[in-house]
Write a protein that holds these residues in place. Structure first.
Motif, PDB file in Angstrom:
ATOM      1  N   THR A   1     -43.171  29.388  24.316  1.00 51.02           N
ATOM      2  CA  THR A   1     -44.123  29.909  23.338  1.00 51.02           C
ATOM      3  C   THR A   1     -44.321  28.898  22.215  1.00 51.02           C
TER       4      THR A   1
ATOM      5  N   ASP B   1     -51.158  33.250  15.551  1.00 52.71           N
ATOM      6  CA  ASP B   1     -51.470  33.236  16.973  1.00 52.71           C
ATOM      7  C   ASP B   1     -50.284  32.649  17.738  1.00 52.71           C
ATOM      8  N   SER B   2     -50.320  32.770  19.053  1.00 51.10           N
ATOM      9  CA  SER B   2     -49.295  32.146  19.889  1.00 51.10           C
ATOM     10  C   SER B   2     -49.854  31.907  21.282  1.00 51.10           C
ATOM     11  N   LEU B   3     -49.280  30.927  21.950  1.00 50.95           N
ATOM     12  CA  LEU B   3     -49.604  30.628  23.343  1.00 50.95           C
ATOM     13  C   LEU B   3     -48.301  30.684  24.115  1.00 50.95           C
ATOM     14  N   THR B   4     -48.307  31.368  25.240  1.00 54.63           N
ATOM     15  CA  THR B   4     -47.103  31.519  26.040  1.00 54.63           C
ATOM     16  C   THR B   4     -47.357  31.008  27.444  1.00 54.63           C
TER      17      THR B   4
ATOM     18  N   TRP C   1     -53.824  22.380  19.156  1.00 50.60           N
ATOM     19  CA  TRP C   1     -53.962  23.780  19.549  1.00 50.60           C
ATOM     20  C   TRP C   1     -55.032  23.929  20.630  1.00 50.60           C
TER      21      TRP C   1
ATOM     22  N   ASP D   1     -54.231  25.260  24.362  1.00 50.91           N
ATOM     23  CA  ASP D   1     -54.947  26.433  24.842  1.00 50.91           C
ATOM     24  C   ASP D   1     -55.634  26.127  26.172  1.00 50.91           C
TER      25      ASP D   1
END
Length: 91
Positions: A40, A81-84, A28, A32
């Motif tokens: 995603t 949470d999420s990362l796109t 993660w 990030d």
């Protein structure tokens, strides 16, 4: 790298689940910092893993698929949470 090697070297399911916790945290952080190769990436949390200490995992789909309890409690947990990827497209 050490977290990935520990995960790969885990000899049984219990050891692999234990190693997943460290791998998730390090992956993660990397995603990030450097970005994701998928549109995603989502972080999920299971509050009951490891005797109610809780643990996280990453997945691409929106429906909870808990790796700590497998089929017995597959839907236990939630997305935290999420990362796109910028623009939503993979390069």
């Amino acid at each position: 790298r050490p977290a990935a090697e520990a995960f790969a070297a885990a000899g049984d399911l219990a050891a692999r689940r234990n190693a997943l916790q460290g791998l998730t945290a390090r992956l993660w952080t990397s995603l990030d910092r450097f970005g994701a190769a998928q549109p995603t990436v989502r972080k999920f949390h299971c509050p009951m893993a490891f005797d109610d200490k809780g643990a996280d995992w990453l997945q691409l789909v929106t429906e909870t698929a808990n790796p700590y309890f497998g089929a017995s409690m597959l839907r236990c947990g939630w997305q935290t949470d999420s990362l796109t990827v910028a623009g939503g497209e993979v390069e």
